[in-house]
Design a protein around this motif. Structure first.
Motif, PDB file in Angstrom:
ATOM      1  N   GLU A 349      -5.570 -54.084  -6.349  1.00 26.43           N
ATOM      2  CA  GLU A 349      -5.721 -52.615  -6.415  1.00 26.43           C
ATOM      3  C   GLU A 349      -4.383 -51.927  -6.210  1.00 26.43           C
ATOM      4  O   GLU A 349      -4.098 -50.896  -6.816  1.00 26.43           O
ATOM      5  CB  GLU A 349      -6.725 -52.140  -5.363  1.00 26.43           C
ATOM      6  CG  GLU A 349      -8.148 -52.435  -5.758  1.00 26.43           C
ATOM      7  CD  GLU A 349      -9.139 -51.783  -4.807  1.00 26.43           C
ATOM      8  OE1 GLU A 349      -8.833 -50.741  -4.214  1.00 26.43           O
ATOM      9  OE2 GLU A 349     -10.223 -52.365  -4.660  1.00 26.43           O
ATOM     10  N   VAL A 350      -3.550 -52.510  -5.348  1.00 24.32           N
ATOM     11  CA  VAL A 350      -2.211 -51.949  -5.131  1.00 24.32           C
ATOM     12  C   VAL A 350      -1.385 -52.112  -6.413  1.00 24.32           C
ATOM     13  O   VAL A 350      -0.639 -51.216  -6.813  1.00 24.32           O
ATOM     14  CB  VAL A 350      -1.510 -52.639  -3.933  1.00 24.32           C
ATOM     15  CG1 VAL A 350      -0.125 -52.046  -3.702  1.00 24.32           C
ATOM     16  CG2 VAL A 350      -2.357 -52.513  -2.676  1.00 24.32           C
ATOM     17  N   VAL A 351      -1.550 -53.262  -7.068  1.00 26.30           N
ATOM     18  CA  VAL A 351      -0.809 -53.506  -8.323  1.00 26.30           C
ATOM     19  C   VAL A 351      -1.153 -52.418  -9.345  1.00 26.30           C
ATOM     20  O   VAL A 351      -0.257 -51.834  -9.978  1.00 26.30           O
ATOM     21  CB  VAL A 351      -1.146 -54.909  -8.885  1.00 26.30           C
ATOM     22  CG1 VAL A 351      -0.626 -55.077 -10.309  1.00 26.30           C
ATOM     23  CG2 VAL A 351      -0.582 -55.989  -7.985  1.00 26.30           C
ATOM     24  N   HIS A 352      -2.447 -52.121  -9.494  1.00 26.02           N
ATOM     25  CA  HIS A 352      -2.858 -51.110 -10.482  1.00 26.02           C
ATOM     26  C   HIS A 352      -2.358 -49.723 -10.086  1.00 26.02           C
ATOM     27  O   HIS A 352      -1.826 -48.979 -10.916  1.00 26.02           O
ATOM     28  CB  HIS A 352      -4.391 -51.088 -10.617  1.00 26.02           C
ATOM     29  CG  HIS A 352      -4.934 -52.305 -11.309  1.00 26.02           C
ATOM     30  ND1 HIS A 352      -4.504 -52.708 -12.558  1.00 26.02           N
ATOM     31  CD2 HIS A 352      -5.879 -53.210 -10.930  1.00 26.02           C
ATOM     32  CE1 HIS A 352      -5.155 -53.814 -12.905  1.00 26.02           C
ATOM     33  NE2 HIS A 352      -5.986 -54.133 -11.940  1.00 26.02           N
ATOM     34  N   ALA A 353      -2.508 -49.393  -8.802  1.00 28.49           N
ATOM     35  CA  ALA A 353      -2.095 -48.053  -8.355  1.00 28.49           C
ATOM     36  C   ALA A 353      -0.581 -47.899  -8.489  1.00 28.49           C
ATOM     37  O   ALA A 353      -0.087 -46.828  -8.870  1.00 28.49           O
ATOM     38  CB  ALA A 353      -2.546 -47.831  -6.924  1.00 28.49           C
ATOM     39  N   ALA A 354       0.168 -48.959  -8.181  1.00 30.51           N
ATOM     40  CA  ALA A 354       1.643 -48.893  -8.295  1.00 30.51           C
ATOM     41  C   ALA A 354       2.038 -48.714  -9.759  1.00 30.51           C
ATOM     42  O   ALA A 354       2.958 -47.943 -10.081  1.00 30.51           O
ATOM     43  CB  ALA A 354       2.260 -50.165  -7.715  1.00 30.51           C
TER      44      ALA A 354
END
Ligand code: PLP
Length: 398
Positions: A349-354
């Motif tokens: 989820e952090v990968v997508h948000a970043a």
């Protein structure tokens, strides 16, 4: 027929579904940045999975490849190739290896190392040994032998029967080393930082014990430096930080700055197990890839890239620790040099948000965010990455 697909489907999606691709199309790169087909610019802290170590399209490497392209692309390994011999010399000058075999990828390098270990045991040492010990959560590639070497069931699922002759031990486990040498063991293959397995560095005392057992019991110590090599962890090769001398080192990824190449470095007494006809490849060591390798290693040496990357690695680590202190959702910061991991639930989820904030990072397993800047990154770019991660963590309800 019910399982046939329409011509429209074929045209829309002709690729096998071996990857879950992110919804952007990268068309251009320069230094630490890439651009998508909509003109959007991203800070790329994946480096093509630890491959574009000198950033995207490094001018010095590009110039050498273009010059070589004008002269010769391919001639086969039946002839001498100057750039191949030059790259081998650069590698043996800067490592504990005496001889080099070139191939095209990491999996091929490990496949060759496994073959070399068996042949050394059987043809040089005149034993019947064949077993290679590897470690749980390791990653060594996708060919049949290297996925068998890989200590992860999800990588092996559906490919049985696997290759005979591999045994897996827990990583960083002192007691497990008592079982290192079995009746038929000839070699140990391991990563010094497990990359795909979650950015887990090997403990120094564990490696020292492992290396001592290998020496005592006559097992080949083979280190897979496909992700850790070529400056990624703060030394040219990660093994140099452990005070050990492996018998075999495998390389790929960063060696060609993004141009496909793999290599196996071996001590002279081990390398002699390969004679004409025992192993080979059409493309391995070709003029273009080895020119890319020569340019990469020369640039790294002349510009002190490894030393600079070690300093930047420490800086990145310090900044990530500050994030950890601020955001309790982060459980741990780990890694070596510019191979870094943040242990955090639902890392994807952090990968997508970043990515939505124009930063590309990766995962290494479900709970590890993997950050792999090019070795040529700057403090400013690291600050930009940290500030994007901070704003993602402020907004993300993970
Ligand atoms: C440690 C390690 N070994 C082997 C491989 C396989 O390399 P390749 O994908 O070039 O076959 C990888 C790739 O991620 C790796 O990280």
């Amino acid at each position: 027929m019910s399982n046939s697909i329409t011509i429209q489907d074929k045209a829309l999606n002709p690729l096998m579904a071996t990857y879950n691709r992110f919804p952007i199309t990268i068309v251009k790169g320069e230094g630490s940045y890439v651009w998508d087909d909509q003109g959007e610019k991203y800070l790329d802290f994946t480096s093509g999975i630890a491959t574009c170590n000198l950033g995207h399209v490094p001018q010095f490497v590009k110039d050498q490849i273009v010059e070589q392209m004008d002269a010769l692309w391919h001639c086969s390994n039946l002839y001498h190739i100057p750039s191949q011999e030059k790259l081998a010399s650069l590698l043996v000058e800067q490592s504990c290896g005496d001889k080099v075999f070139f191939c095209n990828s990491g999996a091929e390098a490990n496949e060759a190392a496994i073959k070399l270990a068996r042949r050394y045991a059987q043809e040089v040492m005149k034993t019947e040994d064949y077993e290679v010990v590897t470690f749980r959560e390791s990653f060594h590639g996708r060919t049949l032998a290297t996925l068998t070497a890989t200590g992860q069931e999800k990588i092996q699922k559906g490919f049985s029967p696997l290759i005979k002759g591999f045994r897996y031990l827990p990583y960083n486990d002192m007691d497990a080393l008592d079982d290192l040498a079995g009746d038929k063991t000839c070699a140990v293959l391991l990563e010094l930082v497990q990359g795909e397995g979650g950015v887990i560095p090997a403990q120094k005392e564990w490696i020292e014990k492992l290396s001592a057992i290998c020496k005592e019991r006559g097992l080949l110590l083979m280190v897979d430096e496909i992700q850790t090599g070529v400056g990624r962890t703060g030394s040219l090769f990660a093994y140099q930080q452990y005070g050990i001398e492996p018998d075999v080192v495998t390389l790929a990824k960063g060696l060609g700055s993004g141009f496909p190449i793999g290599a196996v470095l071996a001590k002279e007494n081990v390398a002699k197990a390969f004679v004409p006809g025992s192993h080979g490849t059409t493309f391995g060591g070709n003029p273009l890839s080895t020119t890319a390798g020569v340019a990469t290693l020369s640039y790294i040496k002349e510009n002190n890239i490894v030393e600079k990357a070690a300093v930047l690695g420490e800086y990145l680590h310090e900044q990530l620790i500050k994030l950890l202190e601020k955001y309790p959702i982060i459980n741990e910061v780990r890694g070596k040099g510019l191979l870094t991991g943040l242990v955090i639930p639902n890392a994807i989820e952090v990968v997508h948000a970043a990515r939505n904030k124009n930063l590309l990072v990766l995962i290494a397993g479900p709970n590890v965010l993997r950050i792999l800047p090019p070795l040529t990154t700057t403090k400013q770019e690291i600050d930009d990455c940290i500030s994007i991660l901070g704003s993602v963590l402020n907004e993300c309800h993970i």
